[in-house]
Design a protein around this motif. Structure first.
Motif, PDB file in Angstrom:
ATOM      1  N   CYS A  60      63.221   8.444  49.807  1.00  0.00           N
ATOM      2  CA  CYS A  60      62.280   7.565  49.225  1.00  0.00           C
ATOM      3  C   CYS A  60      61.553   6.693  50.444  1.00  0.00           C
ATOM      4  CB  CYS A  60      62.864   6.696  48.373  1.00  0.00           C
ATOM      5  SG  CYS A  60      61.770   5.343  47.851  1.00  0.00           S
TER       6      CYS A  60
ATOM      7  N   GLU B 145      54.372  10.480  51.256  1.00  0.00           N
ATOM      8  CA  GLU B 145      55.536  10.084  51.024  1.00  0.00           C
ATOM      9  C   GLU B 145      55.898   9.858  49.634  1.00  0.00           C
ATOM     10  OE1 GLU B 145      55.091   6.110  53.107  1.00  0.00           O
ATOM     11  OE2 GLU B 145      54.380   5.274  51.189  1.00  0.00           O
ATOM     12  N   PRO B 146      57.495  10.270  49.625  1.00  0.00           N
ATOM     13  CA  PRO B 146      58.083  10.382  48.113  1.00  0.00           C
ATOM     14  C   PRO B 146      58.595   8.953  47.838  1.00  0.00           C
ATOM     15  CG  PRO B 146      59.582  11.111  49.752  1.00  0.00           C
ATOM     16  CD  PRO B 146      58.541  10.646  50.538  1.00  0.00           C
ATOM     17  N   TYR B 147      58.997   8.998  46.339  1.00  0.00           N
ATOM     18  CA  TYR B 147      59.254   7.649  46.053  1.00  0.00           C
ATOM     19  C   TYR B 147      60.405   7.787  44.874  1.00  0.00           C
ATOM     20  CZ  TYR B 147      54.814   6.023  47.886  1.00  0.00           C
ATOM     21  OH  TYR B 147      53.745   5.870  48.508  1.00  0.00           O
TER      22      TYR B 147
ATOM     23  N   PHE C  95      54.340  20.152  45.246  1.00  0.00           N
ATOM     24  CA  PHE C  95      54.498  20.030  46.763  1.00  0.00           C
ATOM     25  C   PHE C  95      54.764  21.120  47.207  1.00  0.00           C
ATOM     26  CE2 PHE C  95      58.621  18.498  44.466  1.00  0.00           C
ATOM     27  CZ  PHE C  95      59.092  19.269  44.861  1.00  0.00           C
TER      28      PHE C  95
ATOM     29  N   TYR D  79      52.779  17.026  50.203  1.00  0.00           N
ATOM     30  CA  TYR D  79      52.633  16.645  48.840  1.00  0.00           C
ATOM     31  C   TYR D  79      51.115  16.852  48.361  1.00  0.00           C
ATOM     32  CZ  TYR D  79      57.013  14.358  49.689  1.00  0.00           C
ATOM     33  OH  TYR D  79      58.246  14.100  50.262  1.00  0.00           O
TER      34      TYR D  79
ATOM     35  N   LEU E  98      62.662  15.016  42.069  1.00  0.00           N
ATOM     36  CA  LEU E  98      61.558  14.359  42.734  1.00  0.00           C
ATOM     37  C   LEU E  98      60.207  14.242  41.649  1.00  0.00           C
ATOM     38  CD1 LEU E  98      59.943  13.100  45.227  1.00  0.00           C
ATOM     39  CD2 LEU E  98      59.523  15.483  45.809  1.00  0.00           C
TER      40      LEU E  98
ATOM     41  N   TYR F  13      57.665  11.620  41.908  1.00  0.00           N
ATOM     42  CA  TYR F  13      56.800  10.493  42.597  1.00  0.00           C
ATOM     43  C   TYR F  13      56.410  10.554  43.865  1.00  0.00           C
ATOM     44  CZ  TYR F  13      58.395   8.662  37.827  1.00  0.00           C
ATOM     45  OH  TYR F  13      58.870   8.650  36.534  1.00  0.00           O
ATOM     46  N   TRP F  14      55.046  10.779  44.342  1.00  0.00           N
ATOM     47  CA  TRP F  14      54.871  10.601  45.709  1.00  0.00           C
ATOM     48  C   TRP F  14      53.366  10.310  46.024  1.00  0.00           C
ATOM     49  CZ3 TRP F  14      56.195  15.426  43.218  1.00  0.00           C
ATOM     50  CH2 TRP F  14      55.265  16.139  42.595  1.00  0.00           C
TER      51      TRP F  14
END
Length: 65
Positions: free
Chosen positions: A29, A50-52, A18, A13, A41, A43-44
């Motif tokens: 997530c 790490e991804p959210y 990314f 990221y 995707l 949000y990270w």
């Protein structure tokens, strides 16, 4: 297609995007465990790498730092 059948991608990221390190269809997530298709995707964390799944989850993770 079921996400459980697809491969999980490995990503690096960066601030504006990314890089795909290992091909796959989705990431998981870091907080909820929900699969996130790569095309959805948004949000990270660059710092945590790490991804959210949602903006709300990303905000809560940022506030934990």
């Amino acid at each position: 297609m079921l996400m459980s059948q697809g491969r999980t991608a490995k990503l690096h990221y960066m601030a504006n995007g990314f890089r795909v390190l290992a091909q796959g269809e989705h990431v998981v997530c870091a907080k909820s465990g929900a699969p996130i298709p790569l095309d959805l995707l948004r949000y990270w964390s660059v710092v945590r790498q790490e991804p959210y799944a949602t903006a709300e989850i990303a905000t809560k993770a940022m506030l934990e730092e």
